[in-house]
Design an enzyme around this catalytic site. Structure first.
Site, short mmCIF file in Angstrom:
data_model
loop_
_atom_site.label_atom_id
_atom_site.label_comp_id
_atom_site.label_asym_id
_atom_site.label_seq_id
_atom_site.Cartn_x
_atom_site.Cartn_y
_atom_site.Cartn_z
N ARG A 122 1.37 -1.09 0.00
CA ARG A 122 0.20 -0.15 -0.22
C ARG A 122 0.87 1.10 0.00
O ARG A 122 1.36 1.57 0.53
CB ARG A 122 -1.04 0.21 1.35
CG ARG A 122 -1.72 -0.63 1.70
CD ARG A 122 -2.76 -0.58 1.00
NE ARG A 122 -3.89 -2.14 0.81
CZ ARG A 122 -5.01 -2.41 -0.32
NH1 ARG A 122 -5.47 -1.52 -1.15
NH2 ARG A 122 -6.04 -3.58 -0.19
N GLY B 291 5.19 9.29 -2.00
CA GLY B 291 5.33 9.06 -3.33
C GLY B 291 5.15 7.77 -3.29
O GLY B 291 5.34 7.20 -2.65
N LEU C 249 1.55 4.62 1.51
CA LEU C 249 1.48 5.46 2.69
C LEU C 249 1.06 6.93 1.79
O LEU C 249 2.09 7.19 1.67
CB LEU C 249 2.32 5.35 3.65
CG LEU C 249 2.42 3.72 4.03
CD1 LEU C 249 3.50 4.00 5.13
CD2 LEU C 249 1.21 3.81 5.37
N HIS D 124 12.91 -2.20 -2.02
CA HIS D 124 11.91 -2.73 -3.63
C HIS D 124 12.76 -3.29 -4.08
O HIS D 124 14.19 -3.04 -4.61
CB HIS D 124 11.57 -0.83 -3.43
CG HIS D 124 11.53 -1.01 -5.35
ND1 HIS D 124 9.85 -0.83 -5.82
CD2 HIS D 124 11.81 -0.93 -6.95
CE1 HIS D 124 9.56 -0.78 -7.15
NE2 HIS D 124 10.91 -0.72 -7.51
C1 GRF Z 1 9.93 -7.56 -1.82
O1 GRF Z 1 10.92 -8.28 -3.50
C2 GRF Z 1 9.80 -6.50 -2.06
O2 GRF Z 1 10.74 -5.62 -2.25
C3 GRF Z 1 8.40 -5.89 -2.11
O3 GRF Z 1 7.82 -6.73 -2.51
C4 GRF Z 1 8.11 -8.36 -2.09
C5 GRF Z 1 8.47 -8.71 -0.41
O4 GRF Z 1 8.08 -9.84 -0.08
N1 GRF Z 1 8.15 -5.01 -2.03
P1 GRF Z 1 8.22 -10.85 0.45
O5 GRF Z 1 6.90 -10.84 1.37
O6 GRF Z 1 9.17 -10.36 2.15
O7 GRF Z 1 8.93 -12.08 0.71
#
Ligand code: GRF
Length: 214
Positions: A89, A141, A91, A107
């Protein structure tokens, strides 16, 4: 350092954080895991006796009311740092204002390239030969906050979004605990829109295909 971890999914990054904490590589304590849905990651917390909560955002809900509810839920656990580990989500408002410079996100791309929910697929579509992950501060953002640390992985011939994402996740599992540890020890100081490192500037920057699996 007290962490509240926000999740939406499987929680492999949460598991990597706990592994690093258990092994003494990350000086932090996960005091609560909060989700926006009934995420599998919550089971890890329950099995460790760590507090869990779900603050759902349903279609048509008032977004700012949800940000306020999430803020109040997180505040109850008095975090020093809020970690977004697969929290799907965006924020904003009351939440980001309350915890500005104290929210980090992981990310699956080398930002500012490929923000959003499809980082690995977008990287494959663009034909890049190098990808990776980014840990950054969260602002209002989508994946736009100041970059704290990055780790690079190769894109191999024959990769698809899933195989690339799996390789990126190995990097995430090393990078996220390293950044949290750097914040906990003061090696990395989160300080508004700017941030500073003390000592070894490269301490939380990891490169290459030989990253530890975490
Ligand atoms: C990760 O690849 C992260 O970069 C992205 O969502 C994924 C979450 O994976 N934001 P997990 O739930 O920690 O296995």
């Amino acid at each position: 350092m007290r962490l509240v971890v926000l999740v939406s999914g499987r929680g492999s990054n949460l598991a990597a954080l706990w592994k690093a904490i258990d092994e003494g590589r990350c000086s932090a304590e996960v005091v609560a895991v909060v989700a926006d849905r009934d995420a599998p990651a919550l089971e890890q917390a329950s099995s460790r006796g760590v507090a869990t909560a779900i603050v759902p955002l349903r279609r048509g809900d008032d977004r700012e009311a949800w940000n306020v509810a999430l803020k109040e839920c997180v505040e109850a656990h008095r975090p020093d740092l809020v970690v977004l580990a697969g929290f799907m989500r965006v924020l904003g408002g009351a939440f980001v204002q309350r915890y500005r410079s104290r929210i980090v996100n992981v990310h699956p791309a080398l930002l500012p390239s490929f923000p959003g929910a499809h980082g690995p697929a977008d990287a494959i579509a663009a034909g890049v030969r190098l990808s990776g992950c980014t840990v950054h501060l969260v602002d209002e953002g989508v994946d736009t906050g100041p970059i704290l640390a990055q780790a690079a992985v190769r894109v191999l011939p024959g990769d698809d979004a899933a195989s690339l994402h799996a390789r990126i996740q190995r990097a995430e599992h090393a990078l996220l605990p390293a950044v949290v540890h750097a914040v906990a020890t003061g090696a990395l100081e989160l300080d508004g829109p700017t941030w500073r490192t003390h000592g070894d500037d490269d301490g939380v920057i990891l490169f290459g295909p030989d990253l530890p699996s975490g």
